[in-house]
Design a protein around this motif. Sequence first.
Motif, PDB file in Angstrom:
ATOM      1  N   LYS A 189       0.834  -1.195   0.000  1.00  0.00           N
ATOM      2  CA  LYS A 189       0.000   0.000   0.000  1.00  0.00           C
ATOM      3  C   LYS A 189       0.873   1.252   0.000  1.00  0.00           C
ATOM      4  N   LYS A 190       0.452   2.240  -0.768  1.00  0.00           N
ATOM      5  CA  LYS A 190       1.169   3.508  -0.798  1.00  0.00           C
ATOM      6  C   LYS A 190       0.588   4.454   0.249  1.00  0.00           C
ATOM      7  N   ILE A 191       1.473   4.960   1.107  1.00  0.00           N
ATOM      8  CA  ILE A 191       1.021   5.911   2.125  1.00  0.00           C
ATOM      9  C   ILE A 191       1.961   7.109   2.155  1.00  0.00           C
ATOM     10  N   LYS A 192       1.433   8.195   2.637  1.00  0.00           N
ATOM     11  CA  LYS A 192       2.235   9.420   2.755  1.00  0.00           C
ATOM     12  C   LYS A 192       2.457   9.699   4.228  1.00  0.00           C
ATOM     13  N   LEU A 193       3.729   9.628   4.636  1.00  0.00           N
ATOM     14  CA  LEU A 193       4.066   9.817   6.031  1.00  0.00           C
ATOM     15  C   LEU A 193       4.082  11.301   6.370  1.00  0.00           C
ATOM     16  N   PRO A 194       3.823  11.647   7.625  1.00  0.00           N
ATOM     17  CA  PRO A 194       3.861  13.059   8.035  1.00  0.00           C
ATOM     18  C   PRO A 194       5.230  13.699   7.760  1.00  0.00           C
ATOM     19  N   LYS A 195       5.207  14.918   7.332  1.00  0.00           N
ATOM     20  CA  LYS A 195       6.410  15.717   7.065  1.00  0.00           C
ATOM     21  C   LYS A 195       7.218  15.184   5.874  1.00  0.00           C
ATOM     22  N   GLU A 196       6.636  14.325   5.085  1.00  0.00           N
ATOM     23  CA  GLU A 196       7.319  13.843   3.886  1.00  0.00           C
ATOM     24  C   GLU A 196       6.470  14.166   2.670  1.00  0.00           C
ATOM     25  N   THR A 197       7.132  14.481   1.578  1.00  0.00           N
ATOM     26  CA  THR A 197       6.417  14.929   0.380  1.00  0.00           C
ATOM     27  C   THR A 197       6.037  13.772  -0.542  1.00  0.00           C
ATOM     28  N   GLU A 198       6.814  12.697  -0.524  1.00  0.00           N
ATOM     29  CA  GLU A 198       6.559  11.587  -1.438  1.00  0.00           C
ATOM     30  C   GLU A 198       5.911  10.402  -0.720  1.00  0.00           C
ATOM     31  N   VAL A 204       1.271  -4.206   4.227  1.00  0.00           N
ATOM     32  CA  VAL A 204       0.207  -4.219   5.223  1.00  0.00           C
ATOM     33  C   VAL A 204      -0.406  -5.616   5.276  1.00  0.00           C
ATOM     34  N   THR A 205      -0.548  -6.165   6.469  1.00  0.00           N
ATOM     35  CA  THR A 205      -1.156  -7.488   6.637  1.00  0.00           C
ATOM     36  C   THR A 205      -2.606  -7.328   7.067  1.00  0.00           C
ATOM     37  N   ARG A 206      -3.493  -7.924   6.295  1.00  0.00           N
ATOM     38  CA  ARG A 206      -4.917  -7.865   6.609  1.00  0.00           C
ATOM     39  C   ARG A 206      -5.471  -9.277   6.751  1.00  0.00           C
TER      40      ARG A 206
END
Length: 235
Positions: A189-198, A204-206
């Motif tokens: 999964k693509k996520i955007k972390l805080p304070k990061e632009t990319e 992720v395990t579901r």
Amino acid sequence: RFSEQHEFKKPNDDRALHLMTKCAQTVMQELEDIAIAYGQSDEYSFVFKKKSRWFKRRASKFMTHVVSQFASSYVFYWKDYFKDQQLLYPPGFDGRIVLYPSNQNLKDYLSWRQADCHINNLYNTVFWMLVQRSGLTPVEAQVRLQGTLAGDKNEILFSEFNINYNNEPLMYRKGTVLIWQKINEVMTKKIKLPKETEEKEVEVTRTRTKVVPLHCDIIGDQFWEEYPEILAEDS
């Protein structure tokens, strides 16, 4: 006739068996009140939960929805399993509804289906070896096997064809059991972390509940002790 015209392999065609299981899985996923299913050859049995109120327990609704879903799935998924064999005409399936009064009656029924799978597969395995490798005609093979017991058939397979029947795939000998199981699936999964632009890709395990095929013994108590939720009152 259908298996002959579509050139099914004898005595067992993995493509046909896996297609049947795919259709049965589709039925269970669409009709989630099915607790367990058992299939072999061209047959599948679906067991609805004891307290299911699906369509107010009208037998006609159970029958028509299961059969129509199964038949349409067979056509829809055909090309995924028979890549080089065109579907020549629409297949049809029949069905019947049986109401069992107790858990033991139900277990006895499923045990009988699995015992029938073994008996039929042992016979068919010997029969087609006699036809395909010994050159007997179907009538001659039938005469050769007339009156033989399981031990006799095992001896023919071993002494004449060097086949140990116990080493044949479990799917052929035991059939296929479908049950619901919780499966852990790892996804990217693509996520955007805080304070990061990319965005970053993370795993992720579901946990998902899926219909899982098993090839195991359901005649003894071990299976039912391992999966007590199948027959639970509040299943």
